[in-house]
Design a protein around this motif. Structure first.
Motif, PDB file in Angstrom:
ATOM      1  N   THR A  11       0.834  -1.208   0.000  1.00 45.83           N
ATOM      2  CA  THR A  11       0.000   0.000   0.000  1.00 45.83           C
ATOM      3  C   THR A  11       0.864   1.251   0.000  1.00 45.83           C
ATOM      4  OG1 THR A  11      -1.754  -1.162   1.200  1.00 45.83           O
ATOM      5  CG2 THR A  11      -1.785   1.240   1.277  1.00 45.83           C
ATOM      6  N   ILE A  12       1.945   1.248   0.798  1.00 44.05           N
ATOM      7  CA  ILE A  12       2.835   2.418   0.854  1.00 44.05           C
ATOM      8  C   ILE A  12       3.518   2.647  -0.485  1.00 44.05           C
ATOM      9  CG2 ILE A  12       4.999   3.266   1.866  1.00 44.05           C
ATOM     10  CD1 ILE A  12       4.134   1.938   4.495  1.00 44.05           C
ATOM     11  N   MET A  13       4.041   1.585  -1.074  1.00 39.87           N
ATOM     12  CA  MET A  13       4.823   1.750  -2.311  1.00 39.87           C
ATOM     13  C   MET A  13       3.947   2.018  -3.518  1.00 39.87           C
ATOM     14  SD  MET A  13       7.708   1.556  -0.937  1.00 39.87           S
ATOM     15  CE  MET A  13       8.811   1.610  -2.357  1.00 39.87           C
ATOM     16  N   GLU A  14       2.690   1.565  -3.483  1.00 35.81           N
ATOM     17  CA  GLU A  14       1.810   1.781  -4.635  1.00 35.81           C
ATOM     18  C   GLU A  14       0.987   3.051  -4.505  1.00 35.81           C
ATOM     19  OE1 GLU A  14      -0.557  -1.702  -5.015  1.00 35.81           O
ATOM     20  OE2 GLU A  14       1.082  -2.950  -5.820  1.00 35.81           O
ATOM     21  N   ARG A  15       1.060   3.717  -3.352  1.00 38.65           N
ATOM     22  CA  ARG A  15       0.314   4.956  -3.174  1.00 38.65           C
ATOM     23  C   ARG A  15       0.975   6.055  -3.994  1.00 38.65           C
ATOM     24  NH1 ARG A  15       1.247   6.221   2.149  1.00 38.65           N
ATOM     25  NH2 ARG A  15      -0.331   4.702   2.787  1.00 38.65           N
TER      26      ARG A  15
END
Length: 591
Positions: free
Chosen positions: A291-295
């Protein structure tokens, strides 16, 4: 002789009455003893429950008191921050406001100067106050005053002052000069003792705030620092430790409710529970960091606005004088969040303690940006970059975490039984029995059943009426009557002996039947308890099979987590939002 016979008959009747009353009294006393035993068992059970309730009440009261004290302390700390450092907020809000006012030309230079000089008087030790004077004099082309104000700001905080003017110059489109300021700032930095304002450098690099040249300068310098610091095993070990704590924080809650019978009967359940909780952390790790990297970061429409956001982060960084209060505030907020659990609160506060240190080494700053970006005021774009840079630490921490919990899987899962049963006025304590699930279930059940029978049979037998002592007393009484009364009247002695024997026989029969009834009830109770134990053993065995299935399912995410971590480096190479953007200063901009 007639008188003697009359006296003897009266005495025999009296003895007979005494025997009957004695039998009645024995029966009454026996019932009373049974009632007392039952009440004692009930009292002990009530005392046990009362003790458990009392301990729970004490713990809940202590936690409620801890929360109440923490909430009170939070209010005191915030009041103290407002009283001691509240004026800093005004200066911080004014700093970027002055730049934006210059952009649109709605505020006169005299107004800006008056405000900046007033704030300078109100905050005599704060680094940002002379910066405002420098901005106002810069806008008015008062070079001497501007130079003296910049010099005073440098004296108070060289690092923040350098960054502030580097960002202001970049904001005005003077990229070359901004990069020179940036290089000067980096040249005097010690990667082992970076000020908290250095987080702004990471934020600027992530946003591309200094353009391509500035980003490349920062990248080369950080790469050089990183290479030097990684040769220090202790520095790298500290970061691996923080990432290990992060991975462990993703463990799932206890699965007691999912495997209740195994949790109740196996002494190895705590180890099994911890292993399953750890294995399930892989999935949560992938979900969180994917979630962090794809945000996708949402950049501002104008680079000026992005630089203003970075300036806000710079000027909002807590001063060294404020840090002790903020550390105290963080601990008390953690106590409130933990519901008064001091151990849990201190653990949570310790995990974030690095963010409130006065100086940090570069690796710690990078890890803090990845784990707790809000604590040092960096954006999601910076967090993505920091997570990617910390990939080696996360990878090693993840591997160590997996090896640790897999090595703690019990080689032999045991099951134990040992229970207490109140049967009438007696208590039956089944001695502890232990078995291993490495054996077939049928063998375990047969062994447990034999254990019940071996200890239940003597208990049931002990409930039988012990007639030998009573029979001996009866025989002695009959012989005594025959001996004493027979010397006077043998016929009367025989009759008397028969009557006494019949009465005592009746008493014996009543007691024997009562004991037989108690034995029958005890036998039924123990048989039911044995069947319950056998059924529970089978349920525990089934739950162990389910546990293995759940563990294998959780372990499938381990390889997925390793692949995800291996791909973090590439995920962190996304271009910054403003890498190629240039700034066109507005007509009202300062020169």
């Amino acid at each position: 002789m007639t008188d003697v016979d009359h006296v003897l008959r009266a005495q025999v009747r009296h003895i007979n009455d005494l025997v009957l009353r004695l039998g009645e009294h024995v029966t009454v006393v026996s019932g009373q003893v049974s009632a007392v035993d039952a009440r004692q068992a009930q009292t002990q059970d009530a005392l046990r429950r009362l003790r458990e309730d009392f301990l729970t009440f004490v713990q809940e009261t202590q936690r409620a008191n801890n929360v109440q004290r923490a909430e009170t302390r939070i209010g005191v700390i915030k009041d103290e921050l407002e009283h001691e450092f509240g004026h800093h907020k005004t200066v911080r809000r004014t700093a970027v406001g002055i730049l934006q006012a210059f952009d649109i030309g709605l505020v006169s230079e005299q107004t800006v100067r008056a405000i900046s000089e007033d704030l300078m008087l109100r905050t005599p030790r704060y680094w940002l106050a002379p910066v405002l004077v420098a901005l106002a004099s810069w806008a008015s082309d008062e070079e001497d005053l501007c130079g003296r104000a910049v010099g005073e700001a440098f004296r108070r905080s060289p690092g923040r002052t350098s960054l502030f003017f580097a960002l202001v110059l970049r904001r005005q489109g003077r990229t070359d000069v901004a990069v020179r300021w940036l290089r000067h700032f980096l040249n005097v930095q010690d990667p082992n003792r970076l000020g908290r304002e250095f987080a702004v450098i990471l934020e600027s690099a992530a946003q591309g705030a200094f353009g391509g040249a500035g980003k490349e300068l920062v990248r080369r310098r950080l790469t050089s620092w990183r290479g030097r610091m990684l040769t220090d095993g202790a520095a790298a070990g500290r970061q691996i430790g923080r990432w290990r704590a992060e991975v462990e924080s993703l463990r799932t809650p206890s699965a007691d409710a999912e495997f209740p019978r195994l949790a109740a009967l196996s002494p190895d359940w705590p180890a099994l529970d911890a292993v399953l909780s750890s294995a399930r952390a892989h999935e949560r790790l992938v979900e969180k960091y994917r979630t962090i990297m794809e945000r996708e970061p949402l950049p501002e429409d104008r680079i000026e606005d992005a630089v203003d956001d970075i300036l806000d982060r710079l000027v909002s960084t807590h001063d060294a004088d404020e840090l002790p209060l903020f550390r105290d505030l963080a601990l008390n907020e953690a106590i409130v969040a933990a519901g008064g659990d001091l151990a849990h609160a201190r653990s949570a506060a310790d995990r974030d303690a690095a963010a409130l240190e006065e100086t940090l080494d570069y690796l710690t700053l990078q890890t803090t940006s990845a784990l707790t970006p809000d604590s040092i005021g960096v954006s999601s774009a910076t967090q993505r970059m920091a997570v990617a840079a910390c990939r080696p630490f996360l990878s090693q921490a993840h591997d160590e975490f997996g090896l640790a919990y897999r090595g703690s899987i019990p080689a032999d899962v045991r099951v134990t039984f040992g229970s207490s049963h109140t049967i009438g006025a007696r208590t039956f304590d089944l001695p502890a029995w232990s078995g291993s699930f490495a054996r077939p279930l049928e063998e375990l059940q047969a062994d447990l059943g034999a254990h019940w029978d071996a200890h239940g049979r003597p208990f049931v037998q002990s409930l039988g009426y012990q007639w030998q002592g009573t029979a001996a007393a009866l025989a002695g009484t009959v012989l005594a009557i025959l001996f004493v009364a027979g010397r006077i009247d043998l016929g009367f002695a025989v009759v008397t002996a028969v009557v006494v024997g019949a009465v005592w026989g009746l008493v014996l029969r009543i007691r024997f039947r009562r004991a037989a009834q108690a034995q029958r009830l005890a036998r039924e109770h123990l048989e039911q308890a044995k069947q319950v134990s056998l059924r529970q053993l089978a349920e525990a065995a089934a739950e162990l099979t389910d546990w293995h299935t759940a563990f294998r399912s959780a372990e499938t995410f381990s390889s997925e987590a390793r692949k995800f971590i291996a791909g973090l480096s590439a995920a962190g190479q996304a271009p910054a939002p403003f890498d190629s953007r240039t700034v066109t200063p507005p007509s009202g901009a300062v020169r």
